[in-house]
Structure formats: C-alpha cells, structure tokens
Write a protein that holds these residues in place. Sequence first.
Motif, mmCIF file in Angstrom:
data_model
loop_
_atom_site.group_PDB
_atom_site.id
_atom_site.type_symbol
_atom_site.label_atom_id
_atom_site.label_comp_id
_atom_site.label_asym_id
_atom_site.label_seq_id
_atom_site.Cartn_x
_atom_site.Cartn_y
_atom_site.Cartn_z
ATOM 1 N N GLU A 31 0.817 -1.216 0.000
ATOM 2 C CA GLU A 31 0.000 0.000 0.000
ATOM 3 C C GLU A 31 0.849 1.264 0.000
ATOM 4 O O GLU A 31 0.479 2.278 -0.601
ATOM 5 N N GLU A 32 1.969 1.228 0.685
ATOM 6 C CA GLU A 32 2.820 2.417 0.758
ATOM 7 C C GLU A 32 3.320 2.836 -0.617
ATOM 8 O O GLU A 32 3.313 4.013 -0.970
ATOM 9 N N MET A 37 2.192 6.364 -6.249
ATOM 10 C CA MET A 37 2.069 6.275 -7.703
ATOM 11 C C MET A 37 1.020 7.231 -8.230
ATOM 12 O O MET A 37 0.158 7.720 -7.486
ATOM 13 N N SER A 38 1.090 7.489 -9.529
ATOM 14 C CA SER A 38 0.039 8.252 -10.193
ATOM 15 C C SER A 38 -1.228 7.404 -10.266
ATOM 16 O O SER A 38 -1.193 6.196 -10.010
ATOM 17 N N TYR A 45 -1.426 -1.488 -10.917
ATOM 18 C CA TYR A 45 -0.849 -2.381 -9.916
ATOM 19 C C TYR A 45 -1.893 -2.915 -8.944
ATOM 20 O O TYR A 45 -1.720 -4.009 -8.384
ATOM 21 N N GLU A 46 -2.980 -2.194 -8.727
ATOM 22 C CA GLU A 46 -4.072 -2.732 -7.926
ATOM 23 C C GLU A 46 -4.717 -3.923 -8.627
ATOM 24 O O GLU A 46 -5.035 -4.941 -7.989
ATOM 25 N N GLN A 47 -4.911 -3.804 -9.944
ATOM 26 C CA GLN A 47 -5.456 -4.925 -10.707
ATOM 27 C C GLN A 47 -4.476 -6.104 -10.714
ATOM 28 O O GLN A 47 -4.880 -7.266 -10.611
ATOM 29 N N GLN A 48 -3.180 -5.780 -10.823
ATOM 30 C CA GLN A 48 -2.175 -6.843 -10.803
ATOM 31 C C GLN A 48 -2.160 -7.534 -9.443
ATOM 32 O O GLN A 48 -2.053 -8.772 -9.365
ATOM 33 N N ASN A 49 -2.282 -6.768 -8.372
ATOM 34 C CA ASN A 49 -2.338 -7.363 -7.029
ATOM 35 C C ASN A 49 -3.538 -8.288 -6.885
ATOM 36 O O ASN A 49 -3.441 -9.369 -6.275
ATOM 37 N N GLU A 50 -4.684 -7.879 -7.430
ATOM 38 C CA GLU A 50 -5.879 -8.714 -7.352
ATOM 39 C C GLU A 50 -5.655 -10.042 -8.071
ATOM 40 O O GLU A 50 -6.024 -11.114 -7.565
#
Length: 400
Positions: A31-32, A37-38, A45-50
């Motif tokens: 999260e940090e 990030m923009s 990267y949120e989609q990649q994390n999912e």
Amino acid sequence: MLLPNLHELRAQYLIGNTKSPYDWASLLVDEEHLRKMSYRERKFYEQQNELIERYIEIDCLLDSDVSHTMIHQYSQESRRQRDAVPGNIDEEGQLHLAADARDEYSGFVTMAIMVNFLINVFLLVGKAAIVLLTNSISVIASLVDSALDFLCTTIIWFTTSMIESSSPSIKFLYPVGRARLEPIGVLIFSIIIIVSFSQVAVEAVQRIYNGPREPVQLGVPSFAIMSLAVISKLFAWLWCRSVKSSAVQALAQDAMSDIVFNLLSILFPITGYLFNFWWLDPFGALCLSVYIIRQWVGTTIEHIRHLTGISGEAIDKQVITYLCVRFAESIKQVTAINVYHAGDRLHVEVDIVVDAKLTLRDTHDLGEALQYAIETLPMVERAYVHMDYRHDNFVGHIQR
C-alpha cells in the motif's frame, strides 16, 4: 520405510509434481508504494495485485493435494464414500463441493432479506404519514422509493425461496437448478423502478410549470422520520454489502440509493422553505428521479448481458486458465477456454490435450477431477472439460 500403495502411485502418475513454480506473494506491491504512484499506475498495480492474490488462492487449493485426493477417490472400489476432502458424495454419486458460495452464504441471504423487509415496512408507513402531512413531491418520490423497496424485498424473497426448493419434481423440471431466477428477479425489479420514477419525474415537471408557487414546509415529525430512514438504511447497506449474492447486493445498492435519496428528500424542501424557493422541491424530485433511473438502467443492462451469456471478465479467465495449467503434469496443453455468464455465475468450457497413451479410465478421471476443481471456484456455476489427444482437432461447437 512405508511404500506408497497403487492408488497413491496412480495419483502421482496422473497429477505429478504440481507445486507452484513462483513465489507470487513476493510480486505484490504494498500500500505504501501504491500511494506514491500516479492514478493510472496505481490502478494497474491494484489490478495486478488482485490477479496475484487469486493466483495464490489457486496455489493454496492445489498445494493442499486436493487433485491427488480426487484421483485417489476414483481408485477406490466404491466412489460413494463420505470422507472425500473436496466434498461429500451422496447416494446418487453426486459430489457436493464444500466451497460452494451459495451454501456458505444462504443463512446470511435469508436474514438480510428479512431485516430489509422489516425496515421497509416501517419506512413505508412512516413516509405515508409524512405525505398526508405535507405536499412535498420530494417526499412523495421518497414514498415511491420505499414502496418499491418493499416490492424489491418481496421479489427477492420469492425468487430465493424458489431457488432453494429442491423437491424431486423441481429437480426433474430444472436439472441444473433455478439459480437464474435471482438475476431475473432483480431485472424485473429494475424495470419496475425505472417506470415508476419516470412517472415521478413527469409529475415533478408538471409541478414546476403548473404547480403552486408556495414553498413546502416540513414539520419536526416529518424530519424525524426521514432522519430515521437514513440511519436504518445506512445499517442495511453496511450489512448487505458483505454478502456475495446478486439479490443481496441489489438490496445493498438500493440501500445506498435510499441514503442519498432520503438525505436529499429532506434537504430540498427545507432549503426551499428557508430561502423561499418554491420550485426547489419539484426540481429536487426531478433530480432524484433522474439519479435513480440512471442508476438502475445500468443494473438492468448488466443483468440482461449476464442472462444472455456475455463473456466473463478477463481476470476470471486468467485464473481458470492458471488452474488448468497447474492442475496436473498429464495436461500437455490448454487449446481452448470459454468463460461466459449463465446468470450471476459463470459456465466454463475447457479443451485440454493429454498424452494419447493414457487409458480411457485415466483420461476420464483426470478430466472429471479438473471439472470439480474448477467448480470449487466461487464464481463458477458449471464446468465442462473436453479431453483431446492432439491439438489440431475441432475446437468448440457448431455455431447456430
């Protein structure tokens, strides 16, 4: 030293070593870093994390040796045993998977529907009293909304009851169940609410042009009832949004709409009275009607697309493909995969290539074990696995 028995050797032969080749957790972005990030980078990267988190779930499923256990069950003299790890086998030989999301949430679904029903009855009576005390078109719109909430809960309760009915005659008439009644019920309600608020919008426009030129006054009892409506709907929204059912999610969406709706239903007439803007009450009702119509048009389109078999999301297809590739070393290639909606959940069709030297028994057991593994995924309703011995055979079905 204990030697493995023949059943264990067969499972090892068909499944092989399928331990995850990657440490997916090391690829997660914390999260940090995301906060720095923009917007576009963060969304990526949120989609990649999912996706990575769902890959980790697949790894946990397969690393638990569930695939070996299923093959081992096929090797027993009788498959009708009740100690299988992935689920239980009933007297008809039907495997019931422990990961079925509907069984897990059925109690919460029923309770959520009943609580919403009681809240809506109370609010319907209270708002009817307010309409008798005032002439606010915004409050009338709120009354219509509560009446439709009552109807929505009734429709969802009726469809849920029909889905859970499992008499022999129902099983004969509906061999794959009646789960699609749930999105059909939501679709029917969506159409009703769009038509109803279209009529409210027409009434609001008529009041703007031909209505009385005096602002509407809300008394203390009316204000108290509307405030209580906001608080009760906030409670319903916080509860219903955690239940993964399209019916209860529709209740959660409706509760959030009611929070906004009831707040503005109070704000428009009070502001109009304080500043002597007679037109603010019908104008507010018009805005609220347009807001509700716009919101539920999106819901209607979504459920129509699901019921007509639209393709599943890309991330679901990636997760299912990963499961197929990792499931067994005997699977040489995945030649085709179709993931599409059949209501809320997905139907999956997979074409895989195995060694031509495998026996019919081995091929059957491997394919059916993969089918059940795919069906453990909560978003999947049914899976169909087609086994092949070469990659250049016909793929798919005849197009009608």
